[in-house]
Design a protein around this motif. Structure first.
Motif, PDB file in Angstrom:
ATOM      1  N   ILE A 154      -3.791 -51.062  11.711  1.00 29.91           N
ATOM      2  CA  ILE A 154      -2.368 -51.119  11.392  1.00 29.91           C
ATOM      3  C   ILE A 154      -1.743 -49.902  12.061  1.00 29.91           C
ATOM      4  O   ILE A 154      -1.992 -48.767  11.651  1.00 29.91           O
ATOM      5  CB  ILE A 154      -2.121 -51.063   9.863  1.00 29.91           C
ATOM      6  CG1 ILE A 154      -2.899 -52.153   9.141  1.00 29.91           C
ATOM      7  CG2 ILE A 154      -0.631 -51.153   9.565  1.00 29.91           C
ATOM      8  CD1 ILE A 154      -2.471 -53.553   9.436  1.00 29.91           C
ATOM      9  N   ILE A 155      -0.959 -50.115  13.104  1.00 25.25           N
ATOM     10  CA  ILE A 155      -0.376 -49.002  13.847  1.00 25.25           C
ATOM     11  C   ILE A 155       1.125 -48.939  13.611  1.00 25.25           C
ATOM     12  O   ILE A 155       1.731 -49.880  13.103  1.00 25.25           O
ATOM     13  CB  ILE A 155      -0.668 -49.110  15.359  1.00 25.25           C
ATOM     14  CG1 ILE A 155      -0.052 -50.376  15.926  1.00 25.25           C
ATOM     15  CG2 ILE A 155      -2.143 -49.048  15.634  1.00 25.25           C
ATOM     16  CD1 ILE A 155      -0.096 -50.427  17.424  1.00 25.25           C
ATOM     17  N   GLY A 156       1.714 -47.804  13.992  1.00 22.58           N
ATOM     18  CA  GLY A 156       3.161 -47.655  13.922  1.00 22.58           C
ATOM     19  C   GLY A 156       3.686 -47.189  12.580  1.00 22.58           C
ATOM     20  O   GLY A 156       4.885 -47.286  12.327  1.00 22.58           O
ATOM     21  N   ILE A 157       2.814 -46.674  11.700  1.00 22.53           N
ATOM     22  CA  ILE A 157       3.279 -46.252  10.379  1.00 22.53           C
ATOM     23  C   ILE A 157       3.329 -44.731  10.289  1.00 22.53           C
ATOM     24  O   ILE A 157       2.580 -44.030  10.948  1.00 22.53           O
ATOM     25  CB  ILE A 157       2.399 -46.832   9.244  1.00 22.53           C
ATOM     26  CG1 ILE A 157       0.920 -46.498   9.459  1.00 22.53           C
ATOM     27  CG2 ILE A 157       2.599 -48.304   9.127  1.00 22.53           C
ATOM     28  CD1 ILE A 157       0.016 -47.021   8.377  1.00 22.53           C
ATOM     29  N   HIS A 158       4.231 -44.260   9.457  1.00 23.32           N
ATOM     30  CA  HIS A 158       4.377 -42.824   9.215  1.00 23.32           C
ATOM     31  C   HIS A 158       3.168 -42.347   8.408  1.00 23.32           C
ATOM     32  O   HIS A 158       2.696 -43.056   7.518  1.00 23.32           O
ATOM     33  CB  HIS A 158       5.670 -42.570   8.441  1.00 23.32           C
ATOM     34  CG  HIS A 158       6.045 -41.132   8.357  1.00 23.32           C
ATOM     35  ND1 HIS A 158       5.482 -40.285   7.445  1.00 23.32           N
ATOM     36  CD2 HIS A 158       6.912 -40.398   9.099  1.00 23.32           C
ATOM     37  CE1 HIS A 158       5.996 -39.077   7.601  1.00 23.32           C
ATOM     38  NE2 HIS A 158       6.855 -39.121   8.606  1.00 23.32           N
ATOM     39  N   PRO A 159       2.651 -41.136   8.710  1.00 25.31           N
ATOM     40  CA  PRO A 159       1.474 -40.652   7.974  1.00 25.31           C
ATOM     41  C   PRO A 159       1.650 -40.640   6.458  1.00 25.31           C
ATOM     42  O   PRO A 159       0.703 -40.892   5.716  1.00 25.31           O
ATOM     43  CB  PRO A 159       1.281 -39.229   8.497  1.00 25.31           C
ATOM     44  CG  PRO A 159       1.924 -39.214   9.829  1.00 25.31           C
ATOM     45  CD  PRO A 159       3.055 -40.201   9.757  1.00 25.31           C
TER      46      PRO A 159
END
Length: 174
Positions: free
Chosen positions: A55-60
């Motif tokens: 799952i990419i593109g998410i805020h830490p």
């Protein structure tokens, strides 16, 4: 008189200056801890791997929301519940768009770059409409995971000269 003045100055030093020094040291240590925490966070990739699926593109700080609970995903802002397999399926299921952090399916979505560059020319986040558009926006090209080639005859030298790169993206993170 001078002894009285000396005692007054000594008390003033002990009551005002020593606590000020202690508070300053505590403040500096606190700032160093924050700096260390922030630098450690920026080195972590902004992606979560769930059952061989990235799952990419998410805020830490939002990674904890992208862990399936009983096979379901809860939209972050709207609270809707859906099957976890609908996350990043290129269809905007949540009203708030939080089920599509790594696609361009939702109109108001935000994609957080996997790596963050110290170079100010590279953004930390981009509008999700720029995901897989064939133009490298993040310093590592993490938003171009489909490698959509839109212009085939644009030499790498020309891209370097214009400072705009096309797929495949070079890693320009520093």
């Amino acid at each position: 008189m001078s002894k009285l003045f000396y005692r007054f100055v000594r008390r003033k030093i002990s009551f005002f200056i020593i606590p000020s020094i202690i508070i300053s040291v505590i403040f500096i240590l606190y700032q160093l801890k924050i700096f260390y925490d922030l630098s450690a966070t920026s080195l972590k990739p902004n992606a979560v791997q769930i059952n061989e699926r990235m799952i990419i593109g998410i805020h830490p700080q939002e990674q904890r929301f992208y862990i399936p609970r009983n096979g379901n995903f809860t939209c972050i802002k709207s609270g809707e519940i859906m099957e976890f397999k609908k996350v990043n399926d290129n269809y905007c299921d949540c009203d708030d768009g939080t089920d599509e952090p790594g696609t361009n399916a939702c109109p108001d979505g935000i994609f957080y770059c996997t790596r963050i560059s110290s170079n100010k020319k590279f953004p930390k986040m981009i509008p999700s409409s720029k995901v897989n558009d064939g133009i490298c926006d993040c310093c590592d090209g993490s938003e171009e995971f489909n490698n959509n080639v839109i212009i085939k005859n644009f030499p790498r030298d020309s891209q370097k000269h214009s400072r705009h790169f096309l797929v495949p993206c070079p890693n320009l993170c520093e």
